[in-house]
Design a protein around this motif. Structure first.
Motif, PDB file in Angstrom:
ATOM      1  N   ARG A  40       0.033  -0.835  -0.088  1.00 57.67           N
ATOM      2  CA  ARG A  40      -0.498  -0.517  -0.221  1.00 57.67           C
ATOM      3  C   ARG A  40       0.567   1.389   0.200  1.00 57.67           C
ATOM      4  N   ARG A 109       7.492  -7.075  -5.747  1.00 55.94           N
ATOM      5  CA  ARG A 109       7.456  -8.680  -5.226  1.00 55.94           C
ATOM      6  C   ARG A 109       8.856  -9.250  -4.957  1.00 55.94           C
ATOM      7  N   ASP A 131       1.063 -14.334   0.440  1.00 52.91           N
ATOM      8  CA  ASP A 131       2.300 -15.193   0.087  1.00 52.91           C
ATOM      9  C   ASP A 131       3.169 -15.327   1.322  1.00 52.91           C
ATOM     10  N   ARG A 187      -2.912 -13.898 -10.336  1.00 51.46           N
ATOM     11  CA  ARG A 187      -2.043 -13.393 -10.630  1.00 51.46           C
ATOM     12  C   ARG A 187      -1.316 -14.326 -11.183  1.00 51.46           C
TER      13      ARG A 187
END
Ligand code: DC
Length: 223
Positions: A40, A109, A131, A187
């Protein structure tokens, strides 16, 4: 001294992860790390700078120049980017509905996971996200996957908004949660899936303290 265990808590938006994770961490005097807040924070800064939210390399460059700091506060965790407190800003409607575009960029990521692993390398961490059990802390001693029906998650969010005096539309919230689930689960990179060795807790008809207590019980067994 024996190394403290790490606890990974994953699950879809609105399953109660952050509330539960914070309480588990407080109870065990562990450090709580909200990884969603990190995605975020980057999204907030990218929107502010007018960067294309699907441009992975550019977002990674922005992340490299950004210090994201999670600080323990009295009531909540404070999120700082480059020493600026953005705790409230990162919960805005705009950030909430755009963060999954940023979170699906592999370059982003990779760097986030690197930072998150570092935060947990001494143990004693409760980390929540999508994850954590699968990619960030696959070696963690306890993995929990929290789930709840879309209806229930939308209702929780709706009530939370009303309690904060914010006008809300239940059907719209439900649609947005379902859309975010879809984007997070479909995704290509690190989609939201339950780790094979995670314990699933369906929180639909449970209270927060019931969920917290079941996790504390599991933690006791694993310690
Ligand atoms: O948990 P949250 O709603 O604050 O997460 C914000 C977004 O970030 C959400 O769309 C999923 C994504 N996210 C992620 O991809 N991986 C994480 N470890 C945490 C969050």
């Amino acid at each position: 001294m024996k190394k403290k265990i790490n606890i990974a808590i994953d699950g879809p938006a609105g399953a109660g992860k952050s509330t539960v994770a914070r309480q588990v961490a407080d109870n065990l005097t562990f450090l709580y790390i909200d990884t969603g807040a990190m995605y975020r924070a980057l999204t907030y800064k990218a929107i502010e700078k007018g960067i294309d939210l699907e441009d992975g390399p550019l977002l990674k460059k922005l992340l490299d120049e950004t210090v994201i700091d999670l600080q323990v506060g009295e009531k909540e965790q404070h999120v700082l980017i480059d020493n600026r407190d953005v705790t409230t800003d990162i919960r805005s409607y705009d950030v909430t509905n755009n963060v999954s575009f940023v979170a699906r960029q592999s370059e982003v990521r990779k760097e986030m996971v690197k930072r998150q692993k570092l935060l947990a390398n001494k143990g004693g961490v409760v980390m929540d996200g999508r994850d954590i059990g699968t990619y960030v802390l696959p070696e963690s001693e306890l993995k929990v996957f929290l789930s709840a029906s879309v209806e229930e998650r939308a209702m929780r969010r709706y009530k939370e908004l009303l309690e904060n005096g914010i006008e809300a539309d239940f059907e719209r919230i439900k649609k947005e949660i379902a859309l975010r689930d879809k984007r997070d689960s479909e995704r290509e990179v690190a989609p939201l899936v339950k780790a094979k060795d995670a314990t699933e807790i369906d929180t639909t008809s449970m209270t927060i303290s019931e969920v917290v207590n079941s996790i504390l019980q599991l933690a006791k067994e694993r310690a």
